[in-house]
Design an enzyme around this catalytic site. Structure first.
Site, PDB file in Angstrom:
ATOM      1  N   ASP A   1       3.954  -5.163   5.954  1.00  0.00           N
ATOM      2  CA  ASP A   1       5.235  -5.231   6.488  1.00  0.00           C
ATOM      3  C   ASP A   1       5.825  -3.684   6.931  1.00  0.00           C
ATOM      4  O   ASP A   1       5.612  -3.000   6.141  1.00  0.00           O
ATOM      5  CB  ASP A   1       6.101  -5.933   5.742  1.00  0.00           C
ATOM      6  CG  ASP A   1       5.976  -7.262   5.516  1.00  0.00           C
ATOM      7  OD1 ASP A   1       4.743  -7.909   5.915  1.00  0.00           O
ATOM      8  OD2 ASP A   1       6.314  -8.033   4.516  1.00  0.00           O
TER       9      ASP A   1
ATOM     10  N   HIS B   1       2.560  -3.902  -0.591  1.00  0.00           N
ATOM     11  CA  HIS B   1       4.067  -3.588  -1.397  1.00  0.00           C
ATOM     12  C   HIS B   1       4.208  -4.868  -2.231  1.00  0.00           C
ATOM     13  O   HIS B   1       3.476  -6.020  -2.359  1.00  0.00           O
ATOM     14  CB  HIS B   1       4.861  -3.624  -0.369  1.00  0.00           C
ATOM     15  CG  HIS B   1       5.216  -4.581   0.597  1.00  0.00           C
ATOM     16  ND1 HIS B   1       4.259  -5.233   1.419  1.00  0.00           N
ATOM     17  CD2 HIS B   1       6.361  -5.605   0.720  1.00  0.00           C
ATOM     18  CE1 HIS B   1       4.904  -6.352   2.059  1.00  0.00           C
ATOM     19  NE2 HIS B   1       6.247  -6.485   1.853  1.00  0.00           N
TER      20      HIS B   1
ATOM     21  N   HIS C   1       7.059  -7.075  -2.472  1.00  0.00           N
ATOM     22  CA  HIS C   1       7.616  -8.250  -2.154  1.00  0.00           C
ATOM     23  C   HIS C   1       6.716  -9.734  -2.565  1.00  0.00           C
ATOM     24  O   HIS C   1       5.550  -9.554  -2.480  1.00  0.00           O
ATOM     25  CB  HIS C   1       7.631  -8.482  -0.570  1.00  0.00           C
ATOM     26  CG  HIS C   1       9.123  -7.917  -0.213  1.00  0.00           C
ATOM     27  ND1 HIS C   1       9.130  -7.339   1.202  1.00  0.00           N
ATOM     28  CD2 HIS C   1      10.202  -8.031  -0.687  1.00  0.00           C
ATOM     29  CE1 HIS C   1      10.409  -7.048   1.293  1.00  0.00           C
ATOM     30  NE2 HIS C   1      11.157  -7.240   0.274  1.00  0.00           N
TER      31      HIS C   1
ATOM     32  N   HIS D   1       1.357 -13.129   9.967  1.00  0.00           N
ATOM     33  CA  HIS D   1       2.634 -13.041   9.296  1.00  0.00           C
ATOM     34  C   HIS D   1       3.865 -13.186   9.979  1.00  0.00           C
ATOM     35  O   HIS D   1       4.810 -12.609   9.942  1.00  0.00           O
ATOM     36  CB  HIS D   1       2.583 -11.822   8.213  1.00  0.00           C
ATOM     37  CG  HIS D   1       3.845 -11.516   7.311  1.00  0.00           C
ATOM     38  ND1 HIS D   1       5.105 -11.583   7.732  1.00  0.00           N
ATOM     39  CD2 HIS D   1       3.757 -11.481   6.037  1.00  0.00           C
ATOM     40  CE1 HIS D   1       6.010 -11.389   6.674  1.00  0.00           C
ATOM     41  NE2 HIS D   1       5.113 -11.059   5.575  1.00  0.00           N
TER      42      HIS D   1
ATOM     43  N   ASP E   1       5.976 -12.598  -1.541  1.00  0.00           N
ATOM     44  CA  ASP E   1       5.196 -13.228  -0.408  1.00  0.00           C
ATOM     45  C   ASP E   1       3.795 -12.385  -0.357  1.00  0.00           C
ATOM     46  O   ASP E   1       2.772 -13.108   0.174  1.00  0.00           O
ATOM     47  CB  ASP E   1       5.741 -13.388   0.846  1.00  0.00           C
ATOM     48  CG  ASP E   1       6.252 -12.444   1.636  1.00  0.00           C
ATOM     49  OD1 ASP E   1       6.949 -11.383   0.821  1.00  0.00           O
ATOM     50  OD2 ASP E   1       6.090 -12.066   2.772  1.00  0.00           O
TER      51      ASP E   1
HETATM   52 ZN   LIG Z   1       6.203 -10.213   3.879  1.00  0.00          ZN
HETATM   53 ZN   LIG Z   2       7.783  -7.544   2.724  1.00  0.00          ZN
END
Ligand SMILES: [Zn+2]
Ligand SMILES: [Zn+2]
Length: 250
Positions: A147, A34, A36, A211, A38
């Site tokens: 995530d 994804h 995001h 994570h 990070d």
């Molecule tokens: Zn993340």
């Molecule tokens: Zn995320």
């Protein structure tokens, strides 16, 4: 043959790859779960380092959810000056970085080297679309969940896998920090217990937690492991940076 995949490209990924003995030119593909920050912030470094350190043009395959092309287009724009400096400077460098972006959707299947990869939907709303990857090789099947919270499509992606890697948080610890922005993350990440429950429902062999939010305080490893073990009877691995796990089909 060996197929090397990088799943997500967060902060410091090139240093971690180097410490793991992997030079970006060796990667068969980058898979992005994804968009995001990070998970993508050092994708630019993967692109540049692979380009500048490969003696011959060495196209990089990047598989990611819808929106991936826009991100990579932006990265290439950001790198524009650097690319031109290097092309001007090196007589033996004549082509800009070659990057092939494939936007994937749930149920897509693609091949990288010797492995087959199936895409599944994950639930990380309001971030989306987001995907997980089921990597099937000769010796094992491993799912990278990225995530998100538990969902039917993640269960289905994980069904019968030998390994399942899930990003997790500890809701009991996050709840101790009275900051709204910290509390907000609770509603779109799996807890340790939820990851273990997904692993049990799907019948996976090994659960790898990664994570972590918050980071695991020294000495608390057994506590994290016990929270998962209460819901999952298989092997549990705490996947700190540079953790190496060998997963095989029983
Ligand atoms: Zn993340
Ligand atoms: Zn995320």
């Amino acid at each position: 043959g060996e197929t090397l995949l990088l799943v997500d490209a967060g902060r410091g990924v090139i240093q971690r790859l180097a410490a793991a003995g992997v030079f970006p030119g060796m990667l068969g593909a980058v898979l992005i779960t994804h968009l995001h920050s990070d998970h993508i912030t050092d994708l630019n470094d993967v692109i540049t380092t692979r380009w500048i350190m490969s003696p011959q043009p060495n196209p990089l395959m990047i598989y990611g959810p819808v929106g991936m092309k826009k991100v990579v287009d932006g990265i290439m724009m950001m790198l524009g000056s650097d690319i031109q400096y290097r092309l001007d400077h090196h007589d033996d460098l004549n082509d800009a970085p070659a990057v092939v972006v494939v936007e994937v959707s749930p149920a897509d299947v693609f091949t990288v080297g010797e492995v087959s990869v199936r895409v599944g939907a994950t639930d990380h709303r309001p971030c989306g679309p987001t995907v997980g990857f089921r990597v099937e090789g000769a010796d094992a099947t491993v799912v990278l969940g990225g995530d998100g919270i538990p969902c039917d499509t993640l269960d289905e992606l994980c069904a019968g896998a030998d390994g399942y890697v899930q990003t997790v948080l500890r809701d009991d610890l996050v709840k101790l920090v009275p900051l709204p922005r910290f509390q907000d993350i609770l509603d779109y990440h799996s807890t340790v217990e939820q990851a273990a429950q997904t692993a049990t429902r799907a019948g996976v062999g090994t659960l790898v937690l990664t994570h972590y939010v918050p980071g695991i305080a020294p000495g608390q490893e057994d506590e994290w492991r016990a929270l998962a073990a209460a819901h999952f009877a298989g092997e549990i691995v705490l996947g700190d940076d540079l953790t190496s796990v060998t997963i095989t089909r029983p």
